[in-house]
Design an enzyme around this catalytic site. Sequence first.
Site, PDB file in Angstrom:
ATOM      1  N   ARG A  43      -8.578   8.737  13.001  1.00 40.26           N
ATOM      2  CA  ARG A  43      -8.225   7.517  12.273  1.00 40.26           C
ATOM      3  C   ARG A  43      -7.898   6.400  13.265  1.00 40.26           C
ATOM      4  O   ARG A  43      -6.923   6.506  14.008  1.00 40.26           O
ATOM      5  CB  ARG A  43      -7.002   7.759  11.373  1.00 40.26           C
ATOM      6  CG  ARG A  43      -7.171   8.872  10.348  1.00 40.26           C
ATOM      7  CD  ARG A  43      -7.960   8.427   9.132  1.00 40.26           C
ATOM      8  NE  ARG A  43      -8.428   9.576   8.357  1.00 40.26           N
ATOM      9  CZ  ARG A  43      -7.771  10.130   7.352  1.00 40.26           C
ATOM     10  NH1 ARG A  43      -6.610   9.637   6.952  1.00 40.26           N
ATOM     11  NH2 ARG A  43      -8.276  11.182   6.700  1.00 40.26           N
ATOM     12  N   GLU A  94      -6.395   3.776  13.056  1.00 46.87           N
ATOM     13  CA  GLU A  94      -5.365   2.900  12.487  1.00 46.87           C
ATOM     14  C   GLU A  94      -4.309   2.620  13.545  1.00 46.87           C
ATOM     15  O   GLU A  94      -3.780   3.544  14.147  1.00 46.87           O
ATOM     16  CB  GLU A  94      -4.682   3.583  11.291  1.00 46.87           C
ATOM     17  CG  GLU A  94      -5.558   3.635  10.053  1.00 46.87           C
ATOM     18  CD  GLU A  94      -5.033   4.640   9.043  1.00 46.87           C
ATOM     19  OE1 GLU A  94      -3.835   4.981   9.098  1.00 46.87           O
ATOM     20  OE2 GLU A  94      -5.831   5.090   8.200  1.00 46.87           O
ATOM     21  N   ARG A 136       4.822   9.288  11.495  1.00 49.96           N
ATOM     22  CA  ARG A 136       3.948  10.243  10.819  1.00 49.96           C
ATOM     23  C   ARG A 136       2.453   9.929  10.928  1.00 49.96           C
ATOM     24  O   ARG A 136       1.650  10.482  10.189  1.00 49.96           O
ATOM     25  CB  ARG A 136       4.363  10.391   9.359  1.00 49.96           C
ATOM     26  CG  ARG A 136       4.231   9.119   8.543  1.00 49.96           C
ATOM     27  CD  ARG A 136       4.568   9.435   7.099  1.00 49.96           C
ATOM     28  NE  ARG A 136       4.039   8.433   6.208  1.00 49.96           N
ATOM     29  CZ  ARG A 136       3.831   8.622   4.920  1.00 49.96           C
ATOM     30  NH1 ARG A 136       4.106   9.779   4.368  1.00 49.96           N
ATOM     31  NH2 ARG A 136       3.351   7.666   4.167  1.00 49.96           N
ATOM     32  N   HIS A 137       2.097   9.051  11.816  1.00 49.79           N
ATOM     33  CA  HIS A 137       0.685   8.741  12.017  1.00 49.79           C
ATOM     34  C   HIS A 137       0.230   9.107  13.425  1.00 49.79           C
ATOM     35  O   HIS A 137       0.920   8.828  14.399  1.00 49.79           O
ATOM     36  CB  HIS A 137       0.410   7.251  11.785  1.00 49.79           C
ATOM     37  CG  HIS A 137       0.418   6.876  10.339  1.00 49.79           C
ATOM     38  ND1 HIS A 137       1.546   6.412   9.700  1.00 49.79           N
ATOM     39  CD2 HIS A 137      -0.569   6.924   9.406  1.00 49.79           C
ATOM     40  CE1 HIS A 137       1.250   6.173   8.422  1.00 49.79           C
ATOM     41  NE2 HIS A 137      -0.012   6.479   8.217  1.00 49.79           N
ATOM     42  N   GLU A 163       3.943  12.707   1.708  1.00 48.91           N
ATOM     43  CA  GLU A 163       2.643  13.205   1.297  1.00 48.91           C
ATOM     44  C   GLU A 163       2.060  14.115   2.369  1.00 48.91           C
ATOM     45  O   GLU A 163       2.033  13.771   3.537  1.00 48.91           O
ATOM     46  CB  GLU A 163       1.716  11.998   1.063  1.00 48.91           C
ATOM     47  CG  GLU A 163       0.336  12.343   0.601  1.00 48.91           C
ATOM     48  CD  GLU A 163      -0.718  11.985   1.621  1.00 48.91           C
ATOM     49  OE1 GLU A 163      -0.737  10.858   2.106  1.00 48.91           O
ATOM     50  OE2 GLU A 163      -1.528  12.879   1.951  1.00 48.91           O
ATOM     51  N   SER A 200      -3.861  15.079  -0.073  1.00 51.67           N
ATOM     52  CA  SER A 200      -4.456  14.137  -0.998  1.00 51.67           C
ATOM     53  C   SER A 200      -5.744  14.788  -1.483  1.00 51.67           C
ATOM     54  O   SER A 200      -6.493  15.344  -0.675  1.00 51.67           O
ATOM     55  CB  SER A 200      -4.744  12.839  -0.253  1.00 51.67           C
ATOM     56  OG  SER A 200      -4.806  11.780  -1.155  1.00 51.67           O
ATOM     57  N   ARG A 247       1.528  17.513   9.547  1.00 53.81           N
ATOM     58  CA  ARG A 247       2.529  17.050   8.578  1.00 53.81           C
ATOM     59  C   ARG A 247       3.225  18.215   7.896  1.00 53.81           C
ATOM     60  O   ARG A 247       4.438  18.201   7.693  1.00 53.81           O
ATOM     61  CB  ARG A 247       1.872  16.154   7.519  1.00 53.81           C
ATOM     62  CG  ARG A 247       1.614  14.769   8.041  1.00 53.81           C
ATOM     63  CD  ARG A 247       1.595  13.748   6.914  1.00 53.81           C
ATOM     64  NE  ARG A 247       1.212  12.446   7.468  1.00 53.81           N
ATOM     65  CZ  ARG A 247       0.815  11.412   6.749  1.00 53.81           C
ATOM     66  NH1 ARG A 247       0.738  11.524   5.421  1.00 53.81           N
ATOM     67  NH2 ARG A 247       0.504  10.278   7.303  1.00 53.81           N
TER      68      ARG A 247
END
Lengths: 556, 556
Positions: free
Chosen positions: B325, B327, B333-334, B479, B482, B530
């Site tokens: 990712r 991002e 948490r990323h 979360e 998903s 996670r």
Amino acid sequence: MAGTQEIKIADNAPEAVSGVPTEGSAAAEQGPSKNELKKRAKDAEKAKKAAEKAAKQKELEAQKAAADEDYAVASYGKESLNQSQSRPRRQRVQICSLNPSMDGETVLLRARVQTSRAQGNKMVFLNLRQRTDSVQALLIVTPEKVSKQMVKWAASLQDESIVLVEGAVKKSPEVIKSASVGDVELHLSKIYLISGLDGRLPFTVEDANRPEAEIAANEDVQYKRVLLDTRLDNRIIDLRTQTNQAVFKLQHVIGHLFRDFLESKGFIEIHSPKLQGAATESGASVFKVNYFKGSAFLAQSPQLAKQMAIAADFERVYEIGPVFRAENSNTHRHMTEFVGLDLEMAIEEHYHEVMELLDDLFKHMFRSLRDRYKNEIEVVREAFPADEFKWREGSEGTLKLTFKEAVDFLVEDGVPKETLDDIDTENEKRLGRIVKAKYDTDYFIIDKFPMALRPFYTMPDPEDPTLSNSYDFFMRGEEILSGAQRIHDPALLTEKMKEKGIDPASMASYVDAFRMGCPPHGGGGIGLERVLMLFLKLNNIRRASLFPRDPKRLEP
Amino acid sequence: MAGTQEIKIADNAPEAVSGVPTEGSAAAEQGPSKNELKKRAKDAEKAKKAAEKAAKQKELEAQKAAADEDYAVASYGKESLNQSQSRPRRQRVQICSLNPSMDGETVLLRARVQTSRAQGNKMVFLNLRQRTDSVQALLIVTPEKVSKQMVKWAASLQDESIVLVEGAVKKSPEVIKSASVGDVELHLSKIYLISGLDGRLPFTVEDANRPEAEIAANEDVQYKRVLLDTRLDNRIIDLRTQTNQAVFKLQHVIGHLFRDFLESKGFIEIHSPKLQGAATESGASVFKVNYFKGSAFLAQSPQLAKQMAIAADFERVYEIGPVFRAENSNTHRHMTEFVGLDLEMAIEEHYHEVMELLDDLFKHMFRSLRDRYKNEIEVVREAFPADEFKWREGSEGTLKLTFKEAVDFLVEDGVPKETLDDIDTENEKRLGRIVKAKYDTDYFIIDKFPMALRPFYTMPDPEDPTLSNSYDFFMRGEEILSGAQRIHDPALLTEKMKEKGIDPASMASYVDAFRMGCPPHGGGGIGLERVLMLFLKLNNIRRASLFPRDPKRLEP
């Protein structure tokens, strides 16, 4: 039965005209002339006939309408898109579970229409498939149950449509050879389309599944040959063949056996990052990634990370993950991305501890495949004929040659010695044939490669520094594993990096990992797809990869 | 004992000077004067004394040399670099296998020196460590076996050195609290350095392993606090702590449980390519790769490939692999690369079949962790205190809320409704607290997310097209999964892509996969790190990743 019905309709027709009034009876009271009477009688007869004809016509139309009325509308048709509208919780069965003891039972199942064949307008045969299993199904016009319209609709379904069918299991009078479950057939009472086709199939699954040998043996039949590139371009269809369903089941099995064996030996699984801050191992064949405002590189193997895990006291680790190679090699055995089965372990005394564990691992895999997955192997062998894979067991053990012995074999066989600084792909295969002839094995190990042929992190041999503590494993004359004892001393590591023209500063965090104490260790990396290709003799590595990647292919 | 030896040496000294010749006896024959005699006698006395002194000195030097002679040279020292010179095949033991029943046995083992403490110059205590196990070892000066030099050398070993030791197992008179195996100690007779340190430790493993709570409770002691960034910069040392050895054992276990459960449900493992021809899902957060003369993109998930595997009749598939990712999120948490536990399966009637299987999977993981890995969880809990992870079992089952119900809970709790088009991270945590208070569970599911919040491939709800057949799973208010039913119809898929501003032509091979018939299907993606972070309450995802990657970290 339909015939009887039609006759019945014809018999009833005359009755239907009785009681129709005519003009004749009222006119008789006036005492008409004979001629007049004749004429009237004639006219009456005419009118009667006309009326009869009209009535008959009307009746026939009603009959026809009655005959066309589709009493089966609720039993077939396109299902609305499944958006999880309801959940009746009706049990659905697997084709592989069907058997003659279920004779008479009604079952519900989802399957693909592999082929369909209408017989007149009263009956259609469907070959229904679930992965590698298939069964024959019949749909026959039946009063109040299966209408002509239903049969016509079912016969029109495109191959590869997904249907939900309900039907009675019937013991088949003779074994149906075209189905994998041949001792029963399904007499359908309901059939719904769950997912149809949008367009034409590029090729049928039957065409894709047909062995080359069958095509060669039937020269008079114009079979459609499906070439590898066409298959890969339409991989979704190609993967549906029995062959490919078996191939990827076996790919799964090899991974499973790898893990199981290693976990029984105290290994734990690690996940190392594929994004690296520096080009690892060698800069030439590494993919560069745009990483925010800078660059990253894709790991060419988990080599560095798994060694660092050993320095971090993990003792025995394995990893299954993607490996990236930016090599512009367009061969039958190279891909730009493949799955590495990697392991690394601390050594107590000698690197042969690692080599022997790897050898035990392979023998465990070979044995389990042979003993537990005979069916899958046979399915693949129909499409890709191969001698059974052979290896040596028992006290004799796996054949282990030194690099020097391997070279000697090749020289004896006529290869000029001066060309044998390295053993290239062609000579590897030649060596495979020599070994097979001499030792009757498809599996062997070459130990003690020259240092010049190995990466900088390889531990040199203690007596001859031109040799190294490294080995390759071979299957059917192709390399499937490369491994070695590694250098765990930062000074020697730095020296070897410099010798190979690598700046130690460019891999500082790797070298630093060994500065805080690291046990002697070794390991190896296995190419999953190569093992699969060579065990099954698939002849091209792309067949062993779900969605293969090479310099020219990034899709699908 | 050593004292006795020294006294013995002093006693022997006078004997050593007897029989030394003097000049006095030969001169007496010439009849010298009294004075002369006196003088001579005096000189003789002087000479004798000098000779005695010299002899004594010489003797003392010999004594000293004898005392310094190192009779233990073969029993200690730096081993030559292990290049697999020999293979004596001597069994080496694991510290965890040591126990009082082995009292008197001589064992050989490789371990790290966690700490060492010299007591005078005659004795040294070593704490020897293998991963999470440790034992106390003693090295005491012993005639002909353990020399002073040997003790001095052992006492000088740097912490974290790797040694090979031989010693006798001795039942310890009282439990040694500083060692995990406290009921025995090792009396060493041999100690060799296998791998030393090149430089200074950035921090000790003891410092790294010390719980924050212990530091807080002992304000007067100046403990060295090791911060997360320092740990990650020196991850090799940090990973050696008991805590991290347990964390990564549990990471391995979660993967193992995931696989085991799914294989028992008929899933097979697939490996899909991470190199993609087109930016998948969304162009914004994808890494671009230089691919020969063109470009490729790193897969943001195996989403497309696993759906294509379903279209190819694999029915039930899972994959464990890296997910990328791009991002620029710098949160707890990323990460830019993490491990995805992904699965996809055909649906028969309703997508809740998938949701329920995922729920069963999680409960299986939680139960197995609790029942079979108590020790590892306790070790981690010492460093990261946490309430025991709670979930609901039995007929009551897992708490399942709709998105609307979740929003209502938050509104009731005082969150303004107009801010709740989506539930952000902060509100997720708040919801976690509400649910924990109301239902006493750390684990729950939210179903029926608004279509607007989900990716284009999500199947809309059959009744309310603004909702979707999708769900998220939560642990401790964050979360961790998903998932959804996916659109298997190419027309609807194309429509939804356009609605989300994606050109269907840019993902043609994906859309085409559904044109040749595809069963209804659904699945989910779990973030391995996670799950590990939240189950253990590690508070930062980097602690759950071997070598974490974020926008600012690509090393080690």
